[in-house]
Design a protein around this motif. Structure first.
Motif, PDB file in Angstrom:
ATOM      1  N   LYS A   1      11.089  70.103 141.550  1.00 56.15           N
ATOM      2  CA  LYS A   1      11.540  71.114 142.804  1.00 56.15           C
ATOM      3  C   LYS A   1      11.987  71.665 143.778  1.00 56.15           C
ATOM      4  O   LYS A   1      12.332  72.722 144.252  1.00 56.15           O
ATOM      5  CB  LYS A   1       9.380  71.806 143.223  1.00 56.15           C
ATOM      6  CG  LYS A   1       8.847  71.360 141.814  1.00 56.15           C
ATOM      7  CD  LYS A   1       7.243  71.781 142.062  1.00 56.15           C
ATOM      8  CE  LYS A   1       6.475  72.268 140.847  1.00 56.15           C
ATOM      9  NZ  LYS A   1       5.450  72.060 140.999  1.00 56.15           N
ATOM     10  N   GLY A   2      12.185  70.718 144.812  1.00 54.29           N
ATOM     11  CA  GLY A   2      12.785  71.351 146.122  1.00 54.29           C
ATOM     12  C   GLY A   2      13.948  70.619 146.165  1.00 54.29           C
ATOM     13  O   GLY A   2      15.023  72.190 146.424  1.00 54.29           O
TER      14      GLY A   2
ATOM     15  N   LYS B   1      14.975  74.647 143.863  1.00 59.05           N
ATOM     16  CA  LYS B   1      14.287  75.922 144.878  1.00 59.05           C
ATOM     17  C   LYS B   1      15.947  76.543 144.798  1.00 59.05           C
ATOM     18  O   LYS B   1      17.126  75.256 145.928  1.00 59.05           O
ATOM     19  CB  LYS B   1      14.167  75.493 145.679  1.00 59.05           C
ATOM     20  CG  LYS B   1      13.816  76.373 146.134  1.00 59.05           C
ATOM     21  CD  LYS B   1      12.549  76.343 147.604  1.00 59.05           C
ATOM     22  CE  LYS B   1      11.619  77.368 148.012  1.00 59.05           C
ATOM     23  NZ  LYS B   1      10.996  77.724 149.148  1.00 59.05           N
ATOM     24  N   GLY B   2      16.532  77.413 144.671  1.00 53.80           N
ATOM     25  CA  GLY B   2      17.287  78.253 145.298  1.00 53.80           C
ATOM     26  C   GLY B   2      18.808  78.316 144.395  1.00 53.80           C
ATOM     27  O   GLY B   2      19.764  78.198 144.153  1.00 53.80           O
TER      28      GLY B   2
END
Length: 67
Positions: free
Chosen positions: A8-9, A12-13
């Protein structure tokens, strides 16, 4: 930190790159299985894209018909 949290990290973005990866992986799986599980793969791709968020609008199936 679990593996899911790490993924998820990373995503993200970068939703466009993640979406491209989902499509590429699904297409590779379809190629290996001779499109035997194409409908299931398409469903999985849609669910993953929903989880990624910011899904661009699609017109029709999103894939050219297989011959």
């Amino acid at each position: 930190m679990s593996m899911l949290d790490k993924l998820k990290g990373l995503i993200k973005g970068h939703p466009d790159q993640a979406r491209q990866g989902v499509e590429k992986a699904g297409d590779a799986f379809d190629a290996k299985t001779g499109n035997k599980y194409q409908s299931q793969v398409d469903t999985a791709q849609q669910k993953l894209n929903e989880q990624i968020g910011n899904q661009p609008p699609t017109s029709g199936e999103g894939r050219p018909p297989q011959q």
